[in-house]
Design an enzyme around this catalytic site. Structure first.
Site, PDB file in Angstrom:
ATOM      1  CE1 TYR A  16       1.578  -0.540   3.723  1.00  0.00           C
ATOM      2  CE2 TYR A  16      -0.118  -2.245   4.237  1.00  0.00           C
ATOM      3  CZ  TYR A  16       1.060  -1.583   4.714  1.00  0.00           C
ATOM      4  OH  TYR A  16       1.790  -2.062   5.932  1.00  0.00           O
ATOM      5  CB  SER A 242       7.681  -3.257  11.062  1.00  0.00           C
ATOM      6  OG  SER A 242       7.196  -3.443  12.308  1.00  0.00           O
ATOM      7  CE  LYS A 243       3.287  -5.576   5.351  1.00  0.00           C
ATOM      8  NZ  LYS A 243       2.882  -6.722   4.676  1.00  0.00           N
ATOM      9  NE  ARG A 244       4.803  -6.931  16.622  1.00  0.00           N
ATOM     10  CZ  ARG A 244       5.972  -7.346  17.329  1.00  0.00           C
ATOM     11  NH1 ARG A 244       7.100  -7.407  17.257  1.00  0.00           N
ATOM     12  NH2 ARG A 244       5.588  -6.972  18.706  1.00  0.00           N
ATOM     13  CG  HIS A 245       5.841  -0.636  15.803  1.00  0.00           C
ATOM     14  ND1 HIS A 245       6.382  -1.668  16.237  1.00  0.00           N
ATOM     15  CD2 HIS A 245       6.740   0.061  14.832  1.00  0.00           C
ATOM     16  CE1 HIS A 245       7.681  -1.468  16.045  1.00  0.00           C
ATOM     17  NE2 HIS A 245       8.013  -0.562  15.183  1.00  0.00           N
TER      18      HIS A 245
END
Length: 477
Positions: A16, A242-245
RNA sequence: GCCCCCUUCGUCUAAUGGUUAGGACGCCAGGUUUUCAACCUGGAAACAGGGGUUCAAUUCCCCUAGGGGGUACCA
């Protein structure tokens, strides 16, 4: 006199439009606007294995939602592969590139060896000067750039300043893969040149690439664009996004109820400033923006500040416009379908009438929607803990006493209602709060809401009296 | 490992070879108030550490530490 500024935003469609990309796009857009130039959009889809159609759509949608537009049609890098190959051949013919027959396994082994011996893990140049005739039969070679080994490559970066790389640290990169497809490093140079890009504004993860690209530009005899490498954005904890935060796509911020104008304002202040200016219109951003005021250190993403800004923009946005934002947003929310049904045609009107009081208190569109729930609730209302506390025996008693007075109000306007309730409080020796709070609980099911007289008015006489009746035991209406 | 970049309140940042180091968000206290917000007033809160240069360094230079990026037939 100066040439027209042409910037570009060049995302790779492998995901995205993340927040860092969004800011890069914004900076490119602002700079182009500030200088009366153009911003082009180039989709870097040369990694066919990882590029997806969905990602392209998500990126374009994200940009549109943010209000960032581009000049002309997007350029798809993949469609220019023929031109890139042509330039690779040209480089080969001019002696600036060579055929490399090393296999992936050999390269892997080479890197491991280099690592073990504590050397730079780059390509060792085995095929750089090796004769063509040594080539293993039946193997198509990759084309490597013959990078200069002596001297240094200098980047005069508009943000980072003068950055010097020793050429010995830059190895011979691949221009054309063995399957004939061009690599990013080649494509970028050719496209930036062909598209007439004057300024490359991008994340500083590309700083080393700028040196490599500069070498290719030189070999081709082309002028390099002006570079501006912007520091990256980190997560709230300072670690890499990162995708985690924090590494969310633009559509995630939209779904969290942020306004594009607020996000733009937040992003522009991450790494760039104009004195003490915090809240600024897009016009102001454009007139003030310049590369020189971009800082060199990475910034952390702070949701609290974004929320504050969003609240500001929410309050400043006209009611009708907010309704439009909500109408566009609701279908994309998890519970959107049932919510839309619950609101109904008549609900939107109530919402717009209640908007002045609602938007004053919300930080996001989601909060706004949540605080508007009482408008669409059906009797008898479900009470939350705070409301329950207000509606104890004493509270209900107060409401029972107040009810007849309200029933007697002639014109159901905030002014008349306020006069009535204040009059009641005074006459019965109660503090206004002792009356307003139980009333609020009965009308909204909560202990907080917009001004209580506005709530009474928006709900309408019948519904309001019915809700009060429900709480004093006269339920039904 | 090697190369490159960065370092001012918790966070985003401003400014300067001599300042009480400013603003914003957040936080705390008070005010306003029918609740919650908003708003107003006040407060705590920073120049990473060590060396230089200098009459004077947060500012210029070096080193250390910490953080980040790069080091692909990814982009």
């Amino acid at each position: 006199m100066s040439e027209t500024v042409i910037t570009r935003f060049a995302p790779s469609p492998t995901g995205y439009l993340h927040i860092g990309g969004a800011r890069t796009a914004l900076f490119n857009w602002l700079y182009a606007k500030a200088k009366g130039g153009k911003m082009l959009l180039r989709i870097e889809d040369t990694d066919q294995a990882r590029s997806t159609e969905g990602a392209i759509l998500a990126i374009l949608d994200g940009l549109r939602w943010l209000g960032i537009d581009w000049d002309g049609e997007p350029v798809y890098q993949l469609s220019r592969a023929e031109r890139h190959r042509e330039i690779a051949e040209q480089l080969l013919a001019a002696g600036h590139a060579y055929r490399c027959y090393a296999t992936p396994e050999e390269l892997q082994a080479m890197r491991e060896r280099a690592r073990a011996e504590g050397r730079a893990p780059g390509y060792d140049g085995t095929w750089r000067d090796r004769d063509h005739s040594d080539a293993p039969a039946g193997m198509t070679p990759a084309i490597r750039f013959k990078a200069p080994r002596e001297g240094e490559t200098v980047i005069e970066d508009r943000v980072q300043g003068r950055v010097v790389f020793a050429n010995k640290d830059l190895d011979d990169l691949i221009l054309l893969r063995s399957d004939g497809s061009p690599t990013y490093m080649l494509s970028v140079v050719v496209d930036d040149h062909d598209m007439g890009i004057t300024h490359v504004i991008r994340g500083d993860d590309h700083l080393t690439n700028a040196a490599r690209q500069t070498q290719i530009f030189k070999a081709l005899g082309w002028e390099t664009p002006i570079y501006a490498h912007v520091p990256l954005i980190h997560g709230p904890d300072g670690a890499k996004l990162s995708k985690r935060h924090g590494a969310l796509g633009a559509e995630a911020y939209r779904a969290m109820g942020y306004l594009p104008a607020a996000l733009r304002n937040y992003l522009v202040r991450l790494g760039w400033s104009h004195g003490d200016a915090e809240i600024m219109s897009t016009e102001e951003m454009i007139s003030w923006f310049d590369l020189d005021a971009i800082g060199r250190s990475a910034a952390r993403f702070d949701f609290a500040k974004l929320e504050n800004l969003n609240g500001h923009y929410l309050r400043a946005t006209p009611d009708a416009e907010l309704i439009e934002h909500l109408k566009a947003l609701i279908p994309d929310l998890p519970e959107g379908g049932s919510l839309a049904a619950q609101i109904g045609a008549d609900g939107w009107q109530k919402l717009e009438r209640a908007m002045p009081g609602l938007k004053e208190r919300a930080k996001t569109l989601i909060e706004l929607l949540d605080s508007a729930a009482f408008l669409f609730a059906t009797r008898p209302l479900t009470l939350d803990d705070g409301a329950l506390k207000q509606l104890d025996a004493q509270g209900r008693e107060t409401l029972a006493a107040l009810l007849p007075a309200l029933q007697g109000v002639e014109s159901w306007t905030p002014q008349a209602l306020e006069a009535c309730v204040r009059g009641f409080a005074e006459a019965t020796g109660r503090k206004l709060g002792k009356v307003a709070q139980p009333l609020r609980a009965a009308l909204t099911g909560r202990a907080t809401s917009p001004g209580i007289f506005d709530v009474l008015e928006v709900l309408g006489r019948d519904e309001a009296l019915g809700r009060i009746g429900d709480q004093v035991g006269l339920g039904h209406a």
